[in-house]
Scaffold this motif. Sequence first.
Motif, short mmCIF file in Angstrom:
data_model
loop_
_atom_site.label_atom_id
_atom_site.label_comp_id
_atom_site.label_asym_id
_atom_site.label_seq_id
_atom_site.Cartn_x
_atom_site.Cartn_y
_atom_site.Cartn_z
N THR A 100 0.84 -1.20 0.00
CA THR A 100 0.00 0.00 0.00
C THR A 100 0.87 1.25 0.00
O THR A 100 1.81 1.35 0.79
CB THR A 100 -0.92 0.03 1.24
OG1 THR A 100 -1.74 -1.14 1.23
CG2 THR A 100 -1.80 1.27 1.23
N GLU A 116 0.21 4.96 0.72
CA GLU A 116 -0.83 5.83 1.29
C GLU A 116 -0.89 7.19 0.61
O GLU A 116 -1.90 7.89 0.72
CB GLU A 116 -0.59 6.00 2.79
CG GLU A 116 -0.67 4.69 3.57
CD GLU A 116 -0.38 4.88 5.04
OE1 GLU A 116 0.01 6.02 5.41
OE2 GLU A 116 -0.52 3.91 5.81
N PRO A 136 -3.93 8.07 -3.82
CA PRO A 136 -5.32 7.61 -3.70
C PRO A 136 -5.77 6.90 -4.98
O PRO A 136 -5.22 7.11 -6.06
CB PRO A 136 -6.10 8.91 -3.50
CG PRO A 136 -5.25 9.95 -4.15
CD PRO A 136 -3.83 9.52 -3.96
N ASP A 137 -6.79 6.05 -4.84
CA ASP A 137 -7.31 5.29 -5.97
C ASP A 137 -8.69 5.81 -6.35
O ASP A 137 -9.50 6.14 -5.48
CB ASP A 137 -7.38 3.80 -5.60
CG ASP A 137 -7.58 2.94 -6.83
OD1 ASP A 137 -8.71 2.87 -7.33
OD2 ASP A 137 -6.58 2.34 -7.30
N TYR A 188 -10.98 2.50 -3.02
CA TYR A 188 -10.27 1.52 -2.19
C TYR A 188 -8.78 1.78 -2.33
O TYR A 188 -8.18 1.51 -3.38
CB TYR A 188 -10.62 0.10 -2.64
CG TYR A 188 -9.85 -0.98 -1.89
CD1 TYR A 188 -9.99 -1.13 -0.52
CD2 TYR A 188 -8.99 -1.84 -2.57
CE1 TYR A 188 -9.29 -2.10 0.16
CE2 TYR A 188 -8.28 -2.82 -1.90
CZ TYR A 188 -8.44 -2.94 -0.53
OH TYR A 188 -7.73 -3.90 0.15
N ASN A 189 -8.17 2.34 -1.28
CA ASN A 189 -6.78 2.78 -1.35
C ASN A 189 -5.79 1.76 -0.79
O ASN A 189 -4.59 2.00 -0.82
CB ASN A 189 -6.62 4.10 -0.59
CG ASN A 189 -7.47 5.21 -1.21
OD1 ASN A 189 -7.61 5.27 -2.43
ND2 ASN A 189 -8.04 6.06 -0.37
N GLU A 190 -6.28 0.65 -0.29
CA GLU A 190 -5.37 -0.38 0.22
C GLU A 190 -4.90 -1.26 -0.94
O GLU A 190 -5.59 -1.41 -1.96
CB GLU A 190 -6.10 -1.24 1.26
CG GLU A 190 -6.62 -0.47 2.46
CD GLU A 190 -5.49 0.08 3.31
OE1 GLU A 190 -4.43 -0.57 3.37
OE2 GLU A 190 -5.67 1.16 3.91
N ASN A 218 -2.74 -0.96 -3.27
CA ASN A 218 -2.78 -0.26 -4.56
C ASN A 218 -1.45 -0.33 -5.32
O ASN A 218 -1.25 0.38 -6.30
CB ASN A 218 -3.16 1.20 -4.36
CG ASN A 218 -2.17 1.94 -3.46
OD1 ASN A 218 -1.30 1.31 -2.85
ND2 ASN A 218 -2.31 3.24 -3.36
N TYR A 230 1.67 0.34 -10.18
CA TYR A 230 0.49 0.69 -9.40
C TYR A 230 -0.74 -0.02 -9.97
O TYR A 230 -0.81 -0.31 -11.17
CB TYR A 230 0.28 2.20 -9.39
CG TYR A 230 1.20 2.92 -8.43
CD1 TYR A 230 0.82 3.12 -7.10
CD2 TYR A 230 2.44 3.39 -8.85
CE1 TYR A 230 1.66 3.78 -6.21
CE2 TYR A 230 3.29 4.05 -7.97
CZ TYR A 230 2.89 4.24 -6.65
OH TYR A 230 3.73 4.88 -5.76
#
Length: 656
Positions: free
Chosen positions: A19, A21, A24-25, A29-31, A33, A45
């Motif tokens: 991940t 941090e 952002p996605d 869902y940003n975990e 990534n 990514y």
Amino acid sequence: MELTEYFQSYEDYFWEWTTDEDVPDDTGYNENNLISFQNIGAVVYRPYLIEILKELQLKGLPILSPLLLALYATNEGYLDLKGIKTNLRKHPLAAHEYVKHLIRPAFQFLETLKSLHNNYKKGKNRVLLLQTIFKYASNNISEKQSEYILNGYLRNSRKIADSSQKIEITVSKFSKDLGILVALNEKFPSSQMIIQVMKGNLKIADIEEEVIEEETTIETDKDFIQQLIEEPKTFQVGSLIKRIWSGLKIPMRHLSPGEQPIGGVSDMTNKGDFSRMLLSEFANEDEVFMNRVANNEALYIQREIPPEENVFERIILIDTSLKNWGTPKVLAFASAIAVIKHPKAHSECKVFALGQNSIPIKLDKVEEVIDHLNIVSPVLEVSQSLEKFFSEEHTDKDLEVFFITNRENLENQNLQKVIHENRDRLKFLVTTSAEGELNFYKHHKGTRKHVQKIMLPLQELWANPPKRNQKGENNNSPRSKKADVPLNYPILFPTSKNRIATFLYEGEFFILSSKKQLLKTYLSDNYYNKNYYDQYKIHRGCEVLFEDISVRPKGQFALAKNKQHQFILCHYQRDKKLISKLNLNTKEYSELNLSGHKIPHQHKLIYFDKNFYLHQIEIPYNYRINLDGDISLEETFDKVNERIKIIQKLKLNSIN
């Protein structure tokens, strides 16, 4: 195959979900990534990976692990494929019989991808590259199943969290991932073949039918340059090559625009096909549109064209005329080998020695370099053979010719004329000098431009010649295997039947065997009495004195000891008009070309009274070769023949 299974990560494998941090996605869902490699770091990514998968979906998604390795191999910047390979070999399953043989060819394919030009690894070209190679990959997922996986991700990207939970990898999965790359390596053995398939010039059926024959070579611990350095006869040439490499600035390959428009948009022009016309032109009214087209005012897209490598036939011409003898010739051969064996030079290169004629030579083996260093020509300059080379023998235009000569030869008007008339094909001119100076010139658009000057410190580079030749130490052939020389006491070996020459020196009998060994055996005290020796001789075997003697098996030989009690081997090659002298203890070598001496055919090489002689009993004069120092030849009219006759009579009397 389900979404979770496709994106599944494994314990102790080369990649994992992580991940970032700070990024952002868009899905919310940003975990998980980011995919990173073990001991490498971030590789791709998740959003970019999904975009790549969408492009590959139409032909079926490839297995994820090989795709990740291909993405890494086509990244820009420094790539540590060896590190990934090392980590894979450390995996417990890497030693399995179904896995261990797959790692090397799999990474050969990744190295092929890495070697592609950067233009093929950017933007849409990169997508086209991945589509091209994975179109022919094995175990691809079906188009319907691929669509199901991607739609499942778009509906619920959080399912990646389940895939990030590592599970134990199986032998089947491990071998399948590597096997896909191995199969691609067989289909695409070279980067050029990948490019041809990308352009549509070559179909995969042609690849599968093509039989690629590779020359079987024996891997040695030493490279060719090191072998030249360790061989006394080529030490001077070999010691200069890497120094020339360090300063060489000539291009090893040439790039020019290709014809296949697979790049992006680079420019706009007012000429082109309607298929390339700017879309906004069609928005004009009919009269305006026709007017702009008729007056060449309409704008067209000009595509970016990636470079292609031009194919030139590279030829090196080495001047062997009088002024290029000695040190300039050594520099000429070193320069030629530096160009041929340069690490970035992958094109084939032909070499010719110019004298009275042009002689094709090869410089791929140490023995070939030794032989061709002896090529000399009595002509003053080579303008005639150079002109003949261009006008009769090589009339092609796609030539890149290097001409290496002594700088003093350029003062000759005839040679200047030939060089000027053929400057479009004679791309590079290299001049040498006895002081170690190399000058590189390039002919460009009809003018000669000085590219660079290299000053070689000859005394420094030639200060430590090799003491012994280790060229044959790795020869493990059963037929050529030689017994090791004992260190503490002599072990007597059977007398060799295959002999190059035999010598009788100071009551001791020596044999130069076909295995390049000097053997010593012992005779009875009365060795001049042939009858006595034949009756009472004892075969006590031979003591090995020297091994790996660098000598040709043809010619006449003589053996003696100098003042320091070192063995000197003299070698006379009548057909090559060459006489040489080798110190077997120190490996010091010197030779002399006898082309200028009219030596009778009947003369034979002997040792007599602390000198070597080219001798014939019926001819009143002889040629004396010195025992100590560099080799030299002197014509003598002393009474050697009379003294030899007296000794022969004494021998006959003792026998009778």
